[in-house]
Design a protein around this motif. Structure first.
Motif, PDB file in Angstrom:
ATOM      1  N   ASP A  61      35.965  42.205  32.865  1.00  0.00           N
ATOM      2  CA  ASP A  61      36.677  42.963  33.885  1.00  0.00           C
ATOM      3  C   ASP A  61      37.188  41.956  34.907  1.00  0.00           C
ATOM      4  O   ASP A  61      36.404  41.394  35.671  1.00  0.00           O
ATOM      5  CB  ASP A  61      35.727  43.968  34.546  1.00  0.00           C
ATOM      6  N   VAL A  63      38.998  42.387  37.527  1.00  0.00           N
ATOM      7  CA  VAL A  63      38.992  42.858  38.908  1.00  0.00           C
ATOM      8  C   VAL A  63      37.634  42.569  39.542  1.00  0.00           C
ATOM      9  O   VAL A  63      37.541  42.000  40.629  1.00  0.00           O
ATOM     10  CB  VAL A  63      39.317  44.354  38.989  1.00  0.00           C
ATOM     11  N   GLU A  64      36.565  42.959  38.824  1.00  0.00           N
ATOM     12  CA  GLU A  64      35.212  42.754  39.348  1.00  0.00           C
ATOM     13  C   GLU A  64      34.592  41.432  38.907  1.00  0.00           C
ATOM     14  O   GLU A  64      33.489  41.092  39.333  1.00  0.00           O
ATOM     15  CB  GLU A  64      34.312  43.914  38.912  1.00  0.00           C
ATOM     16  N   ARG A  65      35.285  40.725  38.027  1.00  0.00           N
ATOM     17  CA  ARG A  65      34.795  39.448  37.478  1.00  0.00           C
ATOM     18  C   ARG A  65      33.414  39.627  36.836  1.00  0.00           C
ATOM     19  O   ARG A  65      32.463  38.908  37.154  1.00  0.00           O
ATOM     20  CB  ARG A  65      34.750  38.374  38.553  1.00  0.00           C
ATOM     21  N   ARG A  96      44.049  37.336  36.527  1.00  0.00           N
ATOM     22  CA  ARG A  96      43.789  38.023  37.802  1.00  0.00           C
ATOM     23  C   ARG A  96      44.930  37.746  38.785  1.00  0.00           C
ATOM     24  O   ARG A  96      45.376  38.642  39.503  1.00  0.00           O
ATOM     25  CB  ARG A  96      42.452  37.558  38.388  1.00  0.00           C
ATOM     26  N   SER A 121      40.432  41.826  48.471  1.00  0.00           N
ATOM     27  CA  SER A 121      39.080  42.084  47.979  1.00  0.00           C
ATOM     28  C   SER A 121      39.118  42.921  46.704  1.00  0.00           C
ATOM     29  O   SER A 121      40.140  43.530  46.368  1.00  0.00           O
ATOM     30  CB  SER A 121      38.266  42.819  49.054  1.00  0.00           C
ATOM     31  N   THR A 122      37.991  42.954  46.013  1.00  0.00           N
ATOM     32  CA  THR A 122      37.882  43.753  44.787  1.00  0.00           C
ATOM     33  C   THR A 122      38.161  45.223  45.066  1.00  0.00           C
ATOM     34  O   THR A 122      38.906  45.876  44.324  1.00  0.00           O
ATOM     35  CB  THR A 122      36.477  43.601  44.178  1.00  0.00           C
ATOM     36  N   ILE A 125      41.854  45.832  45.598  1.00  0.00           N
ATOM     37  CA  ILE A 125      42.621  45.779  44.348  1.00  0.00           C
ATOM     38  C   ILE A 125      42.452  47.078  43.569  1.00  0.00           C
ATOM     39  O   ILE A 125      43.427  47.645  43.061  1.00  0.00           O
ATOM     40  CB  ILE A 125      42.177  44.575  43.487  1.00  0.00           C
ATOM     41  N   GLN A 126      41.219  47.576  43.477  1.00  0.00           N
ATOM     42  CA  GLN A 126      40.965  48.824  42.753  1.00  0.00           C
ATOM     43  C   GLN A 126      41.696  49.996  43.400  1.00  0.00           C
ATOM     44  O   GLN A 126      42.283  50.832  42.707  1.00  0.00           O
ATOM     45  CB  GLN A 126      39.467  49.101  42.697  1.00  0.00           C
TER      46      GLN A 126
END
Length: 290
Positions: A61, A63-65, A96, A121-122, A125-126
């Motif tokens: 993932d 986005v969340e790494r 990313r 931030s994560t 982005i979400q």
């Protein structure tokens, strides 16, 4: 192409799942580029595969790494790990950056971060992915192998994260009494997706099964219960709901009730595709999609 035209016609937000990454010659990035060229969509991957073809083990993932692995004969056990395999770390960071760049074209808040060379931030982005997806300005791309059940669970999580819930979609119905006097256009109103309101649903699919005709119903308002009387808005006939089921592929699960926003199937009801049903307390019919 036909499905793409229909989704654009009816303003349907979407996700993309690049399947069969366990097959020889699998290349999700080539598929993403073809979507951009042929469908003219602003798409970007939100995952990176860990291995390809016979070496497919999971996805990252981006986005969340986090690395996501599937274990078991059918991939039923899902594990999340903070450590990303070294073999894909560079690809994860590159994709990313590409994701943020594509999002900047669709979302003003991300564009501000991108132009000021700041990293969002994560959570931001979400939120931006969801906002842009619902606005149909961006399409997130997931990837995996449905046959081996690899990365299917993150796709379902993506449906919950990035697609609209029933309360965020405008659905219209027609007041039948008002339509007779003022016409159908004047009788349209926005229906409230509340389970506490009087029942209103639409039959959108008919299927001949082992036990007879199966009618698929989307509940737009109220609650549909087993044994209740429902009225066909087109014919005026009332029918008792003898059996209520929730479909899981080709398997049925008997349920007692289905609330607003749910989809179920009913046996033993004579109707046509596109018919509206109510509990008889409100003279409404759902608007046709045509």
């Amino acid at each position: 192409m036909t499905v793409d035209r229909q989704m654009k016609r009816y303003n349907v937000p979407r996700l993309v799942f690049v399947n069969k990454l366990d097959r020889a010659g699998a290349n999700p990035w080539r598929g993403i580029e073809q979507i951009r060229q042929k469908l003219r969509l602003n798409v970007a991957g939100v995952q990176v595969p860990i291995g390809l073809e016979g070496d497919l083990r999971g996805v990252v993932d981006i986005v969340e790494r986090k690395a996501i692995y599937n274990h078991g004969k059918k991939g039923e056990t899902v594990t999340f790990e903070d450590e990303i395999p070294e073999s894909v770390r560079d690809v994860v960071e590159a994709k990313r950056t590409e994701l943020i760049e594509r999002l900047a074209d669709a979302d003003d808040e991300i564009a501000d971060y991108f132009l000021s060379e700041q990293v969002p931030s994560t959570a931001l982005i979400q939120t931006a992915i969801r906002r842009a997806t619902i606005a149909r300005k961006f399409v997130p791309v997931f990837m995996g192998s449905a046959y081996k059940n690899t990365a299917v669970q993150p796709l379902l999580d993506g449906v919950l994260k990035y697609l609209p819930d029933p309360s965020e979609v405008v659905n219209t119905a027609i007041d039948l009494k008002k339509a007779k006097i003022e016409g159908e256009a004047a009788a349209k109103f926005e229906i409230t997706p509340s389970s506490e309101e009087p029942f209103a649903g639409l039959v959108f699919k008919l299927e001949e099964g082992r036990f007879g005709q199966l009618n698929y119903i989307r509940v737009y308002r109220g609650t549909l219960k087993k044994g209740m009387l429902i009225y066909n808005a087109r014919t005026g006939k009332k029918t008792k709901v003898p059996r209520l089921v929730r479909m899981h592929s080709n398997e049925m699960e008997d349920v007692e009730e289905v609330k607003s926003g749910g989809i179920c199937a009913v046996f033993g009801i004579e109707c046509a595709s596109g018919d509206s049903f109510t509990d008889g307390t409100s003279g409404v019919a759902m608007s046709s999609i045509h």
